[in-house]
Design an enzyme around this catalytic site. Sequence first.
Site, mmCIF file in Angstrom:
data_model
loop_
_atom_site.group_PDB
_atom_site.id
_atom_site.type_symbol
_atom_site.label_atom_id
_atom_site.label_comp_id
_atom_site.label_asym_id
_atom_site.label_seq_id
_atom_site.Cartn_x
_atom_site.Cartn_y
_atom_site.Cartn_z
ATOM 1 N N LYS A 154 -10.290 -5.177 -5.234
ATOM 2 C CA LYS A 154 -11.382 -4.236 -5.497
ATOM 3 C C LYS A 154 -10.854 -2.914 -6.019
ATOM 4 C CE LYS A 154 -11.875 -3.515 -0.506
ATOM 5 N NZ LYS A 154 -12.712 -3.780 0.640
ATOM 6 N N LYS B 117 -3.702 -11.141 -7.182
ATOM 7 C CA LYS B 117 -4.949 -11.288 -6.436
ATOM 8 C C LYS B 117 -6.062 -10.412 -7.053
ATOM 9 C CE LYS B 117 -6.746 -9.413 -2.325
ATOM 10 N NZ LYS B 117 -6.571 -8.566 -1.182
ATOM 11 N N LYS C 42 0.826 -1.213 0.000
ATOM 12 C CA LYS C 42 0.000 0.000 0.000
ATOM 13 C C LYS C 42 0.852 1.252 0.000
ATOM 14 C CE LYS C 42 -4.420 -1.532 1.870
ATOM 15 N NZ LYS C 42 -5.470 -1.284 2.850
#
Length: 331
Positions: free
Chosen positions: A200, A197, A115
């Site tokens: 979203k 992965k 992140k």
Amino acid sequence: MLQNEKVCFSGVQPSGNLTIGNYLGAIKNFSTFSSEYRCFYCVVDEHAITVRQVPADLRRRTYETLALYMACGLDPEKNTLYVQSHVPAHAELGWILNCFTMFGELSRMTQFKDKSARHADNVNAGLFTYPTLMAADILLYQTDIVPVGIDQKQHLELARDIAGRFNAIHANTFTVPEPYMAKTGMKIMSLADPTKKMSKSDENANAVIYILDDRDTIIRKFKRAVTDSGSEVRMGEGKDGINNLITIYSAFTGKTVEEIEREFDGRGYGDFKLAVGEVCADALTPVQTRFAELLADKAGLEQVMKTGAETAARAAYRTLNKVKKKLGFVV
Ligand code: TRP
């Protein structure tokens, strides 16, 4: 709280639209715990602000996430459903646990590394200490089991370490939680790049199936899913795309890999992709219908949040007071 009653806790962030990865890896399983555990399912809005949110979107998604919990079968009479920021004990214990978490431990979290690379202009302290707030969420309720997707395993191990460290200094404070990971469907990969992965926050909407995608969209996205140049529906090395589709089909139907391979023997990828799209759409349609009904009754959702927060707060403050006494705070 009944003595000896086991506790289950999990949380979902109200950021981004939820995907079938979130659904199969976590939310779908939540309702299976209600009969054996005292369950707390939290909408973790405080975690969501570790990356910038548009306030109106965050507010809307908080309602949506709660509605989705219920649409996925969580009955608010049998589960405590609530919003994290409505129970200040989370933030309070989060601070305390920061003082029992090492800089080095937090630096090793792969989600922090990912992140902070993705949001290089906003590597804030909250993003860094995200896992201690997550540990607080879990430990506040003396949680025994935490159903999560495999991407949260490292955070859960840290929560166990923090609990163990605290208990070693101040005996018998926290229950040390166990992770629970779904057997199949725990890691759903991107349809566009099956080595990554399904996320979203993916910019390519075709890579992701959202829980709220309509039937045609679901079928179209699966049709376009990236697969290798072969044609046999079989699990195998280097066949990430097909492996992922088999995992998804298995998670929706409950069929084993062998059963699926037999079912599609000699039928090719095209047929299989259509079948995956159909089982996925069939499973999601009732969830979507219920979701729309729930969302239309905002006052009903607010009532659930309110009752949930009251129940959660009672359990949370019992632990928090114990912690404060052990630490030497004047209570
Ligand atoms: N970090 C989790 C995720 O992104 C969400 C979360 C926050 C959570 N607190 C939790 C999950 C406590 C389980 C238990 O998926």
